[in-house]
Design an enzyme around this catalytic site. Structure first.
Site, PDB file in Angstrom:
ATOM      1  CB  SER A  22       5.355  -1.910  12.222  1.00 11.72           C
ATOM      2  OG  SER A  22       4.968  -0.577  12.514  1.00 11.72           O
TER       3      SER A  22
ATOM      4  N   GLY B  91       2.832   2.121  11.046  1.00  6.90           N
ATOM      5  CA  GLY B  91       3.889   3.123  10.934  1.00  6.90           C
ATOM      6  C   GLY B  91       4.618   3.423  12.234  1.00  6.90           C
TER       7      GLY B  91
ATOM      8  CG  ASN C  45      -1.688   1.256   1.442  1.00  5.32           C
ATOM      9  OD1 ASN C  45      -1.785   2.067   0.521  1.00  5.32           O
ATOM     10  ND2 ASN C  45      -2.244   1.444   2.632  1.00  5.32           N
ATOM     11  CD1 TRP C  46       3.759   1.090  -2.734  1.00  9.04           C
ATOM     12  CD2 TRP C  46       3.782   2.179  -4.694  1.00  9.04           C
ATOM     13  NE1 TRP C  46       4.582   0.401  -3.590  1.00  9.04           N
ATOM     14  CE2 TRP C  46       4.614   1.040  -4.802  1.00  9.04           C
ATOM     15  CE3 TRP C  46       3.637   3.009  -5.803  1.00  9.04           C
ATOM     16  CZ2 TRP C  46       5.308   0.731  -5.976  1.00  9.04           C
ATOM     17  CZ3 TRP C  46       4.323   2.692  -6.976  1.00  9.04           C
ATOM     18  CH2 TRP C  46       5.147   1.567  -7.053  1.00  9.04           C
ATOM     19  CE  LYS C  47      -0.016   3.358   4.808  1.00 11.23           C
ATOM     20  NZ  LYS C  47       0.149   3.498   6.244  1.00 11.23           N
TER      21      LYS C  47
ATOM     22  N   GLY D 153       2.860  -1.060   4.392  1.00 18.60           N
ATOM     23  CA  GLY D 153       2.892   0.361   4.055  1.00 18.60           C
ATOM     24  C   GLY D 153       4.322   0.820   3.828  1.00 18.60           C
ATOM     25  N   GLY D 154       4.926   1.367   4.883  1.00 17.75           N
ATOM     26  CA  GLY D 154       6.263   1.976   4.785  1.00 17.75           C
ATOM     27  C   GLY D 154       7.290   1.113   4.062  1.00 17.75           C
TER      28      GLY D 154
ATOM     29  CD  GLU E 252      -3.353  -2.400   7.630  1.00 17.18           C
ATOM     30  OE1 GLU E 252      -2.250  -2.659   7.166  1.00 17.18           O
ATOM     31  OE2 GLU E 252      -3.940  -1.329   7.425  1.00 17.18           O
TER      32      GLU E 252
ATOM     33  CD  GLU F 198      -2.545   5.728   6.894  1.00 19.14           C
ATOM     34  OE1 GLU F 198      -2.514   5.777   5.655  1.00 19.14           O
ATOM     35  OE2 GLU F 198      -1.630   5.232   7.581  1.00 19.14           O
TER      36      GLU F 198
ATOM     37  CG  HIS G 226      -5.658   2.143   5.384  1.00 15.21           C
ATOM     38  ND1 HIS G 226      -5.196   3.100   6.258  1.00 15.21           N
ATOM     39  CD2 HIS G 226      -4.674   1.242   5.250  1.00 15.21           C
ATOM     40  CE1 HIS G 226      -3.957   2.783   6.618  1.00 15.21           C
ATOM     41  NE2 HIS G 226      -3.618   1.661   6.019  1.00 15.21           N
TER      42      HIS G 226
HETATM   43  P1  PGA Z   1       2.959   0.278   7.811  1.00 16.47           P
HETATM   44  O1  PGA Z   1       1.510   0.548   7.209  1.00 16.47           O
HETATM   45  O2  PGA Z   1       3.466  -0.990   7.172  1.00 16.47           O
HETATM   46  O3  PGA Z   1       3.768   1.487   7.395  1.00 16.47           O
HETATM   47  O4  PGA Z   1       2.823   0.151   9.277  1.00 16.47           O
HETATM   48  C1  PGA Z   1       0.593  -0.488   7.009  1.00 16.47           C
HETATM   49  C2  PGA Z   1      -0.690   0.047   6.443  1.00 16.47           C
HETATM   50  O5  PGA Z   1      -1.084   1.175   6.786  1.00 16.47           O
HETATM   51  O6  PGA Z   1      -1.354  -0.632   5.640  1.00 16.47           O
END
Ligand code: PGA
Length: 263
Positions: free
Chosen positions: A220, A180, A16-18, A241-242, A174, A106, A104
């Site tokens: 993470s 993150g 997930n590149w956000k 994500g990251g 999640e 966010e 998600h």
């Molecule tokens: P993260 O994000 O791997 O940076 O913790 C995961 C996500 O939000 O899907």
């Protein structure tokens, strides 16, 4: 300890590149670097990249080597219409996207309602592509209230779904506090929640339908903790994500999953 389920199931590694990277050129480079990293391997894992919308078309024009599938991070539940700034399922399907991340944390934090999420899950599964439904508690308490939070999220998100829609459902657990942050639950915590999610799905839709749903973990995830999570739980993969924003880090996760599948 060896995870139970993963051997005969594909492991999904979803990036997930956000809202990253900044330019289309950077997105193409990242995609190509990931593709090169998986090109010579016999892959057991399914690799999915969910870039921001503007990068989807240019990335699908690059040869994927058949190794990488495409996803998106959100969708509107209507097919067309007067919805300024929105993007619909038929649009991304016409660009070969096969997965849609829904709900998600966010997006929930930015105001996406439970009702929107349930309409989106229903629209995506009816559209015959996969919904990756994100659920997870904001914090953990000592008395286990977070199970109730997760149960409610699942029930509301799937209120418009029928058992057959679960064929196209993937659930990503999640926990918000792990996203993150560099903090993660233990593999045993993840397995406990995976079993709980299966139970909630079974109670609502029956065992046969619930067994088809894959459960991913996200929060993470990196090349160092992947093996632990696979050894100590039966998750079907990861939402990343990251660590999906640097080819080397993302490939380290894929490598760990591949080694696990082969072991
Ligand atoms: P993260 O994000 O791997 O940076 O913790 C995961 C996500 O939000 O899907």
């Amino acid at each position: 300890m060896k995870g139970i389920a993963s051997k005969n199931r594909p492991l999904f590694i979803v990036g997930n590149w956000k809202m990253n990277p900044r330019t289309v050129k950077m997105a193409e480079k990242l995609f190509i670097d990931i593709r090169e990293g998986v090109s010579r391997k016999q892959l057991h894992s399914k690799i999915v990249i969910a870039p921001p919308y503007p990068f989807l078309a240019p990335l699908t024009e690059l040869p994927s080597g058949g190794r990488i599938e495409y996803g998106v991070q959100n969708i509107h539940y209507e097919k067309t219409g007067a919805f300024t700034g929105e993007v619909s399922l038929p649009m991304v399907q016409s660009l070969n996207a096969k997965y849609v991340i829904v709900g998600h944390s966010e997006r929930r934090a930015a105001g996406e309602s439970d009702e929107d999420i349930s309409k989106k899950v229903a629209a995506v599964t009816a559209g015959r592509i996969f919904a990756i439904l994100c659920i997870g508690e904001e914090k953990r308490d000592k008395v286990g209230n977070y199970f109730g939070v997760v149960e409610e999220q699942i029930k509301v998100a799937l209120q418009d779904c029928k058992a057959e829609d679960l064929n196209r459902l993937i659930v990503a657990y999640e926990p918000v506090w792990a996203i993150g942050s560099g903090q993660t639950p233990t593999a045993a915590d993840i397995e406990e929640m995976r079993l709980f999610i299966q139970k909630v799905l079974t109670d609502k839709f029956g065992r046969k339908a619930a067994d088809k749903v894959l459960v991913l973990y996200g929060g993470s995830v990196n090349g160092r903790n992947t093996t632990d999570f696979l050894d100590g739980s039966s998750v079907n993969g990861f939402l990343v994500g990251g660590a999906s924003l640097r080819a080397r880090d993302f490939l380290a996760i894929i490598e760990a999953a591949e080694n696990y599948a082969k072991s």
